[in-house]
Design an enzyme around this catalytic site. Sequence first.
Site, PDB file in Angstrom:
ATOM      1  CG  HIS A  62      -3.389  -5.574 -61.858  1.00 37.96           C
ATOM      2  ND1 HIS A  62      -3.559  -6.369 -62.973  1.00 37.96           N
ATOM      3  CD2 HIS A  62      -2.149  -5.036 -61.977  1.00 37.96           C
ATOM      4  CE1 HIS A  62      -2.471  -6.305 -63.734  1.00 37.96           C
ATOM      5  NE2 HIS A  62      -1.604  -5.494 -63.146  1.00 37.96           N
ATOM      6  CB  ALA A 143       4.346  -1.325 -69.614  1.00 40.35           C
ATOM      7  CD  GLN A 144       4.655  -7.212 -66.529  1.00 44.00           C
ATOM      8  OE1 GLN A 144       5.613  -7.760 -66.003  1.00 44.00           O
ATOM      9  NE2 GLN A 144       3.623  -6.767 -65.835  1.00 44.00           N
ATOM     10  CG  ASP A 247      -7.582   3.820 -67.960  1.00 43.42           C
ATOM     11  OD1 ASP A 247      -8.221   3.154 -68.800  1.00 43.42           O
ATOM     12  OD2 ASP A 247      -6.344   3.960 -68.011  1.00 43.42           O
ATOM     13  CG  ASP A 271      -2.146  -2.485 -64.680  1.00 44.47           C
ATOM     14  OD1 ASP A 271      -1.210  -2.795 -63.924  1.00 44.47           O
ATOM     15  OD2 ASP A 271      -2.102  -2.661 -65.912  1.00 44.47           O
ATOM     16  CG  LEU A 304      -2.121   3.029 -72.681  1.00 49.41           C
ATOM     17  CD1 LEU A 304      -3.521   2.443 -72.830  1.00 49.41           C
ATOM     18  CD2 LEU A 304      -2.157   4.290 -71.831  1.00 49.41           C
TER      19      LEU A 304
END
Length: 380
Positions: A62, A143-144, A247, A271, A304
């Site tokens: 990803h 966030a798309q 993360d 990602d 995010l």
Amino acid sequence: MTREADPPSAGPQQITGNILTPRGWIAGDLRFHDRIETVAARTVGQPGDGLPLVLPGFIDLHVHGGGGADIMEGAAALQTAVRMHARHGTTSLLATTVTAERTDLERVFSEVAPVIRQRPSGGARVLGIHLEGPYINPEKLGAQPDTVRLGTLEEIQALHTLAPIRVLTLAPELEGHFELIRALRGMGIMPQMGHTTGSYETAVAAAEAGACGYTHLFNAMTPMHHRAPGMVGAAMAHAEFAELIPDLLHVHPGAIRAALRAIPKLYCVTDATAGAGMSDGAYRLGTQTVTKCGNGIRLADGTLAGSTLTMDDALRNLVSIGLPLEEASRRVSTYAADYLGLQDRGRIEAGAWADLVVLSPELKLMKVYVEGACIELADA
Ligand SMILES: [Zn+2]
């Protein structure tokens, strides 16, 4: 920019170190060309005598970008991103698209296809495409961009003809998507549930129809409540595979530990977006502008927007929350290969691709090999 440009190697290369094999640690010598030839033990035991650690190269299913480049910009951006990720130990990855109009997706697929066929010099191998959206739930965009739509087999087949889709993220609760899931499995594409408001019951039924993974587990999906277990509960109760962003911003370490106990082959992804490997500032994600500050990268409203994670940090983060190095390695490499059905990546054994990372005992990256070619780490 093809592998033909690599300097010809005079003979087999050799690394000496504590080598992590499918059967455990071997202190010994690894010989390879583009594939691993021999793994020869000197003594068998645990690592710890100061020799470098040799692990399978990282596999990231990803990746939206890195090194300042967004894969939606096309081939040159993809090459920049795969070089940046290789300098952080990623030896193969899936180029991941965001929600976009069909014409934009077709353009990106056409540009990415030659890169998939020929490994870029100095970069990670691109194994195919992860189509993340546009067939997702508008209530879980993350966030798309807001150009989501219902999936159609015709559109997916047209894209798949341009460049191979290996993983497809969709929201199973949308009309017609169960039929899509069944068709995708027949095409060799892994349908993955994500950006979804689907219930536990929907997830279980979708899994029976053939959905086989969960996209960035916990993020942009229905959470687990004990009377409404949601997508997360379905994954925890039933999944063999799921991807997760370690993360330590996207998911609390406690939730990561719970998922690790529940999902046998939970594997890590970055990602990563354009800001990965870069300093703080503004970057592109598809048609949107995102801002990197510290380890986070966000839309203007604070959402995010992907991550700035790299896989060497993912490995170190897993170790920092208590995973043994052997298990952390499987979760940044082997299980992702297993998910795609690849037996010749993600493991160090004779015959497998020589995708390797060499780390100091303190887990600092020292060397990276992609299909036997040494990656220049100078500006990592
Ligand atoms: Zn993504």
